[in-house]
Design a protein around this motif. Structure first.
Motif, mmCIF file in Angstrom:
data_model
loop_
_atom_site.group_PDB
_atom_site.id
_atom_site.type_symbol
_atom_site.label_atom_id
_atom_site.label_comp_id
_atom_site.label_asym_id
_atom_site.label_seq_id
_atom_site.Cartn_x
_atom_site.Cartn_y
_atom_site.Cartn_z
ATOM 1 N N SER A 137 -54.031 65.520 -36.326
ATOM 2 C CA SER A 137 -53.440 64.503 -37.196
ATOM 3 C C SER A 137 -51.989 64.919 -37.324
ATOM 4 N N GLN A 155 -65.709 61.943 -43.753
ATOM 5 C CA GLN A 155 -64.181 61.271 -43.524
ATOM 6 C C GLN A 155 -63.027 62.283 -43.841
ATOM 7 N N GLN A 208 -59.128 62.053 -44.711
ATOM 8 C CA GLN A 208 -57.777 61.466 -45.097
ATOM 9 C C GLN A 208 -56.647 62.681 -45.162
ATOM 10 N N GLY A 210 -53.560 58.565 -43.988
ATOM 11 C CA GLY A 210 -54.405 58.042 -42.769
ATOM 12 C C GLY A 210 -55.471 58.566 -42.886
ATOM 13 N N THR A 211 -56.752 58.070 -42.629
ATOM 14 C CA THR A 211 -58.011 58.022 -42.571
ATOM 15 C C THR A 211 -58.811 57.630 -41.314
ATOM 16 N N ASP A 212 -59.361 58.707 -40.974
ATOM 17 C CA ASP A 212 -60.520 58.707 -39.713
ATOM 18 C C ASP A 212 -61.823 58.991 -40.256
ATOM 19 N N THR A 213 -62.878 58.544 -39.604
ATOM 20 C CA THR A 213 -64.237 58.897 -40.167
ATOM 21 C C THR A 213 -65.062 59.105 -38.795
#
Length: 109
Positions: A34, A85, A87, A96-99
């Motif tokens: 990130s 998840q 964040q 920003g978010t990723d799963t």
């Protein structure tokens, strides 16, 4: 005449039609990829969106997750699904978010 024959032993056989709960599986989570385009430091928040799981350090860049198993029927397998998840947020509240989708299959024979 009376005839008595010997007693024949009975035969027993045991098998289980139930299985123990599938054990938990662990995995490492790493949000080190990130970044913030402005170069600001990031805060991290790992969370479980679905599935039975526990995150050990939900606000760290790296953490571990325990994916809890469940019950499985005899002579079959079960697949457990999890959604984790990440964040990230910078000091200006930009996020920003990723799963991550994970599956765990356990069988009982």
């Amino acid at each position: 005449d009376i005839s008595v024959s010997g007693n024949v032993s009975a035969t027993s056989s045991y098998y289980s039609t139930s299985c123990p709960t599938c054990p938990a599986q662990s995995a490492t989570l790493n949000g080190g990829g990130s970044s913030d385009p402005d170069g600001n430091p990031l805060d991290y928040q790992w969370s479980v969106i679905s599935g039975s799981a526990n995150i050990s350090s939900p606000t760290s860049v790296t953490s571990s997750v325990s994916l809890n198993g469940g019950s499985v029927s005899y002579n079959s397998s079960s697949t457990f699904t999890y959604v984790i998840q990440l964040q990230v947020e910078d000091c200006e509240q930009a996020t920003g978010t990723d799963t991550l989708n994970a599956t765990y299959t356990c069988s009982c024979n």
